[in-house]
Each structure stands twice: as C-alpha cells, then as structure tokens.
Design a protein around this motif. Structure first.
Motif, PDB file in Angstrom:
ATOM      1  N   UNK A  24      16.683  52.506  73.574  1.00  0.00           N
ATOM      2  CA  UNK A  24      16.213  53.146  72.348  1.00  0.00           C
ATOM      3  C   UNK A  24      14.696  52.924  72.224  1.00  0.00           C
ATOM      4  N   UNK A  25      13.952  54.024  72.136  1.00  0.00           N
ATOM      5  CA  UNK A  25      12.485  53.914  72.148  1.00  0.00           C
ATOM      6  C   UNK A  25      11.959  53.076  70.976  1.00  0.00           C
ATOM      7  N   UNK A  26      12.502  53.306  69.798  1.00  0.00           N
ATOM      8  CA  UNK A  26      12.061  52.549  68.625  1.00  0.00           C
ATOM      9  C   UNK A  26      12.324  51.063  68.788  1.00  0.00           C
ATOM     10  N   UNK A  27      13.509  50.716  69.296  1.00  0.00           N
ATOM     11  CA  UNK A  27      13.855  49.314  69.508  1.00  0.00           C
ATOM     12  C   UNK A  27      12.962  48.698  70.592  1.00  0.00           C
ATOM     13  N   UNK A  28      12.676  49.514  71.615  1.00  0.00           N
ATOM     14  CA  UNK A  28      11.833  49.021  72.705  1.00  0.00           C
ATOM     15  C   UNK A  28      10.426  48.692  72.205  1.00  0.00           C
ATOM     16  N   UNK A  29       9.885  49.579  71.385  1.00  0.00           N
ATOM     17  CA  UNK A  29       8.543  49.329  70.833  1.00  0.00           C
ATOM     18  C   UNK A  29       8.546  48.066  69.985  1.00  0.00           C
ATOM     19  N   UNK A  41      12.715  44.438  80.417  1.00  0.00           N
ATOM     20  CA  UNK A  41      14.130  44.657  80.119  1.00  0.00           C
ATOM     21  C   UNK A  41      14.408  45.983  79.409  1.00  0.00           C
ATOM     22  N   UNK A  42      13.377  46.782  79.145  1.00  0.00           N
ATOM     23  CA  UNK A  42      13.652  48.087  78.536  1.00  0.00           C
ATOM     24  C   UNK A  42      14.224  49.007  79.612  1.00  0.00           C
ATOM     25  N   UNK A  43      14.827  50.090  79.194  1.00  0.00           N
ATOM     26  CA  UNK A  43      15.384  51.055  80.146  1.00  0.00           C
ATOM     27  C   UNK A  43      14.276  51.582  81.053  1.00  0.00           C
ATOM     28  N   UNK A  44      14.638  51.920  82.277  1.00  0.00           N
ATOM     29  CA  UNK A  44      13.651  52.339  83.274  1.00  0.00           C
ATOM     30  C   UNK A  44      12.787  53.500  82.779  1.00  0.00           C
ATOM     31  N   UNK A  45      13.384  54.446  82.087  1.00  0.00           N
ATOM     32  CA  UNK A  45      12.613  55.603  81.630  1.00  0.00           C
ATOM     33  C   UNK A  45      11.495  55.182  80.661  1.00  0.00           C
ATOM     34  N   UNK A  46      11.739  54.106  79.906  1.00  0.00           N
ATOM     35  CA  UNK A  46      10.751  53.648  78.933  1.00  0.00           C
ATOM     36  C   UNK A  46       9.615  52.862  79.587  1.00  0.00           C
ATOM     37  N   UNK A  51       3.224  54.919  75.461  1.00  0.00           N
ATOM     38  CA  UNK A  51       3.159  54.249  74.156  1.00  0.00           C
ATOM     39  C   UNK A  51       3.827  52.879  74.228  1.00  0.00           C
ATOM     40  N   UNK A  52       5.012  52.849  74.815  1.00  0.00           N
ATOM     41  CA  UNK A  52       5.753  51.583  74.929  1.00  0.00           C
ATOM     42  C   UNK A  52       4.968  50.576  75.782  1.00  0.00           C
ATOM     43  N   UNK A  53       4.478  51.036  76.909  1.00  0.00           N
ATOM     44  CA  UNK A  53       3.777  50.126  77.825  1.00  0.00           C
ATOM     45  C   UNK A  53       2.474  49.626  77.216  1.00  0.00           C
ATOM     46  N   UNK A  54       1.735  50.512  76.549  1.00  0.00           N
ATOM     47  CA  UNK A  54       0.470  50.081  75.944  1.00  0.00           C
ATOM     48  C   UNK A  54       0.706  49.055  74.850  1.00  0.00           C
ATOM     49  N   UNK A  55       1.782  49.228  74.093  1.00  0.00           N
ATOM     50  CA  UNK A  55       2.136  48.220  73.081  1.00  0.00           C
ATOM     51  C   UNK A  55       2.397  46.873  73.755  1.00  0.00           C
ATOM     52  N   UNK A  56       3.084  46.907  74.877  1.00  0.00           N
ATOM     53  CA  UNK A  56       3.400  45.665  75.585  1.00  0.00           C
ATOM     54  C   UNK A  56       2.127  45.008  76.127  1.00  0.00           C
ATOM     55  N   UNK A  57       1.267  45.806  76.718  1.00  0.00           N
ATOM     56  CA  UNK A  57       0.029  45.271  77.297  1.00  0.00           C
ATOM     57  C   UNK A  57      -0.867  44.688  76.216  1.00  0.00           C
ATOM     58  N   UNK A  58      -0.852  45.310  75.038  1.00  0.00           N
ATOM     59  CA  UNK A  58      -1.642  44.791  73.927  1.00  0.00           C
ATOM     60  C   UNK A  58      -1.195  43.382  73.566  1.00  0.00           C
ATOM     61  N   UNK A  59       0.100  43.125  73.731  1.00  0.00           N
ATOM     62  CA  UNK A  59       0.628  41.793  73.429  1.00  0.00           C
ATOM     63  C   UNK A  59       0.378  40.818  74.571  1.00  0.00           C
ATOM     64  N   UNK A  60       0.450  41.329  75.812  1.00  0.00           N
ATOM     65  CA  UNK A  60       0.213  40.452  76.956  1.00  0.00           C
ATOM     66  C   UNK A  60      -0.178  41.297  78.157  1.00  0.00           C
ATOM     67  N   UNK A  61      -1.336  40.997  78.756  1.00  0.00           N
ATOM     68  CA  UNK A  61      -1.832  41.799  79.877  1.00  0.00           C
ATOM     69  C   UNK A  61      -0.835  41.864  81.032  1.00  0.00           C
TER      70      UNK A  61
END
Length: 296
Positions: A24-29, A41-46, A51-61
């Motif tokens: 679920x994209x919202x849950x993944x974000x 651990x998010x689904x491969x498509x995500x 958007x999802x990846x940039x949010x993650x990178x913002x938290x940790x490179x």
C-alpha cells in the motif's frame, strides 16, 4: 539511526506486516518516514516509486541502496536524492559514480558530495574548486597536497577562514592568505545578527580565530599582528602575550571589534582610553598609522 524513535523496532514491525500492507503506497510512505530502512520491505513496485524512495532517502541516505536499479541509475532522481542528503551519492549506481559529468552535476547540487566521490575525482582540480566555491571548504582537506595551491587555498579561506588549518605551511605563512581568512571571519560576524551572531562570537572567543593556524613567524611579527587585528579585532585573542600588552595594538583591535578588549593583557582592559566608547570617539587615530594618540 535513520528513522523515528522506534529505530530498529520500526523496521522489524513493518517487515512483519502483511504483504498487502507493505504494497500500500500510503502505508509505505508512512513506514519510510518512520525509518528509511523500511524501504527494503516495501513491495517491489514501490521501490521504483520516486516519491516513496525520496521520502526514505530523506530519512536515511542508505535507503537508496534498496531502491530499484532503474531509479539508482536515473540521473535526475539521484540528483534529487543528493540534494536532500549528500551521502546518498555513495548508494547511486556505479556507472553514475564513475561518470565525471554526473559527478560534476552532483557537486553543483550539493557540494558535500565531493567528500564521497572516488579518490580520482578528489584529485580533479576543477571539481575541487567547484566544491569549495559552493561552500564545501572541507574539500581542501581531502585533495592532494599538489592541488592545494595558492588559488585553491585563497578560495577556501574566503569562504571560511578556518579552512586555513588545511593549508600547507607555506600558505599559513602567507600574509595575504592569512589576512583573507581573518577578513572572512570578521565580515561573517559583522553581517550576522541575533542568536547567529552570538553563536559565531562565542565560537570565536572559545575556539579562536584563523590566526591560530598562522605560522609562528607571522604571529611574532608586530607589523603583521597590527594588520591582523585591523582585519579582525578578535584576532587579539590569538596573538603573543607581549602584543596583548601593546596599547596601540589593543586600540586597533578594539576599534575593529569592541569585544576584543576582553583579550587585552594586564591592566589594559581597565584603561579609560581603550574603552569602546572612547575608541569609537577617537577620530584621529588609525588610517594606516602605527598607533593612536593617547591623552594623559
């Protein structure tokens, strides 16, 4: 830790959720906002969702390493990630990290990237100068000594006077270089206001000015010390004790910065002629003179 207060627990909790939740994209974000490492651990498509990846990178490179290969090779996306976090460069695709044109773009986007590029690029003069010009004066510390020429050192100290610490000894004995470093620090302090000014002032008072990195031959030269305190009054903190007892030098330092009086030696701190209000009212002294006139 790369995420929220839960740290590793946040990662483990998301890992153990049902596949449909992790897809679920919202849950993944939400999950990657809690901890960047949840991206693994998010689904491969995500993992290919910018958007999802940039949010993650913002938290940790480091999260970029879990992104889809296509994203890690995407120049525009990686530049976005680097803008958020310079260390993300280390997790980009290898072909990008070996591409000089891309490395140059990355340094322009975030000058701190220069610290994480391949050593061969750290010995690239144009890249080093670009990083320094964009504010990464620490770059001077990682380039080879052969590259640290006068132009590069001057560029660095004009951005940050403390960069003088990374200069070769010859440049630490160079009048123009040291005065440029002191001038930068004085100008930065003068331009600052409020809490930021107080922070800079407290730092300089406790840690010292760029003069602490200058060669002893300069710090023992009265003529140079006079030029130094005229460039940056607080440099009085870092001169030899004999110069802190020199009335004319103290006067010049106080005229440049009233806070310099705190570093005067002996009874000079109580000298009526050296009090900031009296120094400011003295319109005769200075202008290149060797010392102020004193009454009494």
């Amino acid at each position: 830790d790369g995420g929220g207060d839960g740290g590793a627990q946040d990662v483990l909790a998301f890992r153990d959720m049902a596949p449909e939740v992790r897809a679920d994209r919202g849950m993944a974000i939400q999950a990657v906002r809690q901890h960047g490492d949840n991206l693994q651990y998010v689904a491969e498509k995500l993992k290919g969702d910018p958007v999802v990846v940039l949010e993650a990178v913002t938290r940790h490179h480091r999260a970029l390493i879990y992104a889809a290969d296509d994203l890690r090779r995407d120049r525009a996306f990686v530049l976005q990630a680097i803008k958020q976090e310079a260390m993300a460069f280390a997790c980009a695709a290898d072909d990008l990290k070996r591409d000089r044109a891309f490395v140059f773009e990355a340094v322009k986007e975030n000058a701190l990237v220069f610290l994480y590029v391949d050593p061969e690029f750290q010995d690239d003069r144009a890249l080093a100068l670009e990083a320094i010009a964009r504010g990464n004066t620490f770059a001077l510390s990682v380039v080879s000594e052969e590259l640290r020429d006068r132009e590069m050192v001057l560029s660095a100290v004009r951005q940050d006077g403390a960069a003088l610490m990374y200069a070769a000894e010859g440049f630490q004995a160079d009048h123009e270089v040291v005065l440029a470093a002191l001038g930068q620090q004085a100008d930065e302090l003068q331009a600052a206001d409020g809490e930021w000014r107080q922070y800079i002032l407290s730092f300089l008072q406790s840690e010292g000015t760029a003069l602490i990195y200058a060669a002893d031959s300069l710090r023992e030269d009265r003529e140079f010390v006079l030029a130094a305190v005229r460039a940056h009054g607080l440099a009085l903190r870092d001169v030899a004790e004999e110069f802190k007892l020199d009335r004319a030098l103290v006067f010049e330092a106080v005229r440049r910065n009233s806070d310099a009086l705190a570093f005067a030696g002996g009874d000079l701190r109580k000298d009526p002629e050296l009090q900031p209000s009296r120094v400011a009212a003295n319109c005769i002294a200075g202008g290149g003179g060797v010392g102020p006139p004193f009454s009494g």
